[in-house]
Design a protein around this motif. Structure first.
Motif, mmCIF file in Angstrom:
data_model
loop_
_atom_site.group_PDB
_atom_site.id
_atom_site.type_symbol
_atom_site.label_atom_id
_atom_site.label_comp_id
_atom_site.label_asym_id
_atom_site.label_seq_id
_atom_site.Cartn_x
_atom_site.Cartn_y
_atom_site.Cartn_z
ATOM 1 N N THR A 45 0.840 -1.193 0.000
ATOM 2 C CA THR A 45 0.000 0.000 0.000
ATOM 3 C C THR A 45 0.874 1.242 0.000
ATOM 4 O O THR A 45 2.039 1.203 0.430
ATOM 5 C CB THR A 45 -0.939 0.013 1.222
ATOM 6 N N GLU A 46 0.303 2.358 -0.456
ATOM 7 C CA GLU A 46 1.048 3.614 -0.489
ATOM 8 C C GLU A 46 0.959 4.364 0.835
ATOM 9 O O GLU A 46 1.542 5.440 0.976
ATOM 10 C CB GLU A 46 0.536 4.502 -1.637
ATOM 11 N N ARG A 47 0.265 3.797 1.837
ATOM 12 C CA ARG A 47 0.133 4.478 3.117
ATOM 13 C C ARG A 47 0.563 3.566 4.261
ATOM 14 O O ARG A 47 0.807 2.378 4.061
ATOM 15 C CB ARG A 47 -1.313 4.935 3.329
ATOM 16 N N GLN A 48 0.643 4.150 5.437
ATOM 17 C CA GLN A 48 0.951 3.389 6.633
ATOM 18 C C GLN A 48 -0.353 3.048 7.361
ATOM 19 O O GLN A 48 -1.242 3.889 7.477
ATOM 20 C CB GLN A 48 1.870 4.180 7.560
ATOM 21 N N ILE A 49 -0.463 1.812 7.844
ATOM 22 C CA ILE A 49 -1.658 1.344 8.529
ATOM 23 C C ILE A 49 -1.246 0.845 9.906
ATOM 24 O O ILE A 49 -0.374 -0.030 10.022
ATOM 25 C CB ILE A 49 -2.354 0.230 7.732
ATOM 26 N N GLU A 50 -1.844 1.386 10.931
ATOM 27 C CA GLU A 50 -1.455 1.061 12.298
ATOM 28 C C GLU A 50 -1.559 -0.427 12.581
ATOM 29 O O GLU A 50 -2.579 -1.068 12.300
ATOM 30 C CB GLU A 50 -2.348 1.823 13.283
ATOM 31 N N GLY A 51 -0.482 -0.978 13.119
ATOM 32 C CA GLY A 51 -0.468 -2.375 13.507
ATOM 33 C C GLY A 51 -0.221 -3.351 12.381
ATOM 34 O O GLY A 51 -0.243 -4.565 12.597
ATOM 35 N N VAL A 52 0.033 -2.851 11.164
ATOM 36 C CA VAL A 52 0.217 -3.707 10.001
ATOM 37 C C VAL A 52 1.558 -3.394 9.343
ATOM 38 O O VAL A 52 1.901 -2.225 9.153
ATOM 39 C CB VAL A 52 -0.919 -3.503 8.968
ATOM 40 N N ALA A 53 2.303 -4.432 8.993
ATOM 41 C CA ALA A 53 3.541 -4.237 8.240
ATOM 42 C C ALA A 53 3.174 -3.870 6.802
ATOM 43 O O ALA A 53 2.477 -4.635 6.130
ATOM 44 C CB ALA A 53 4.384 -5.503 8.277
#
Length: 217
Positions: A45-53
């Motif tokens: 993904t192009e974004r950061q997602i909390e708790g996910v690599a």
């Protein structure tokens, strides 16, 4: 085969604003619940997602075309499982993973009338090798039209790309157990069939708009 592997990588792909972070986080929780094997969960993904690599796409391909990145030698790991964000896991994934033998890509056959007999890419299992990498190396961005259109010479999506390679004997694809992978649209409207492990919500409706006793979105 996957039995006894040291590590399985479970992949998801999230592009644009179609899916909220919750969808990725939810899938990761469901994989942890239903996959009794050591694994790592990664989202492209192009974004950061909390708790996910998360890792960025190596090619910024739109929509479902982003799944082509999974087969890049710079991305794929030795042992790989991919799940769409709108699937619902309803049973043990251990047998599903362990059933994969040989070096072919494994995926369900497409149920939809528009793609019947083709490859359904909502659930895929593969080992990194020349066979799977052909999906990436034989891909030309010019065919990745977005939004998708029905037009001669234009492929609708990654499923049609993989199917075309299969039919040209450039990629070998093995079917996943049809008792384990079901379409909500075609198989589950009157209840969940016995031994179902994954329900695929292709097209409409999506799971967030459905109320069933066997899952809570």
């Amino acid at each position: 085969m996957f039995v006894g592997v040291e590590m399985l990588t479970v992949w998801s792909v999230c592009w644009g604003d179609k899916y909220e972070d919750y969808c990725v986080q939810r899938l990761q929780r469901e994989v942890r619940k239903h996959l009794p094997l050591e694994h790592e969960f990664i989202c492209i993904t192009e974004r950061q997602i909390e708790g996910v690599a998360c890792i960025p796409p190596i090619n910024d391909l739109p929509g479902w075309w982003g799944k082509v990145n999974l087969f890049s030698p710079d991305v794929e790991r030795e042992h790989n499982l991919y799940l769409d964000l709108d699937v619902v896991i309803t049973g043990d994934l251990g047998d599903l993973v362990a059933s994969h033998k040989g070096r072919h890509l494994a995926a369900p056959s497409n149920w939809a009338a528009s793609g019947h007999g083709g490859v359904q890419s909502s659930v895929m299992l593969w080992r990194a090798n020349h066979n799977s990498r052909q999906i990436y190396t034989l891909f030309y961005p010019a065919i990745a039209h977005w939004p998708p259109i029905n037009k001669p010479g234009v492929l609708w999506g990654d499923q049609e790309h993989i199917t075309a390679l299969r039919d040209a004997d450039k990629v070998q694809v093995s079917p996943l157990n049809a008792d384990w992978i079901k379409s909500y649209k075609y198989h589950c409207r009157n209840g969940l069939p016995a031994d179902t492990r994954v329900v695929v919500f292709h097209g409409d409706p999506k799971p967030s708009g459905v109320r069933e006793p066997w899952f809570q979105w």
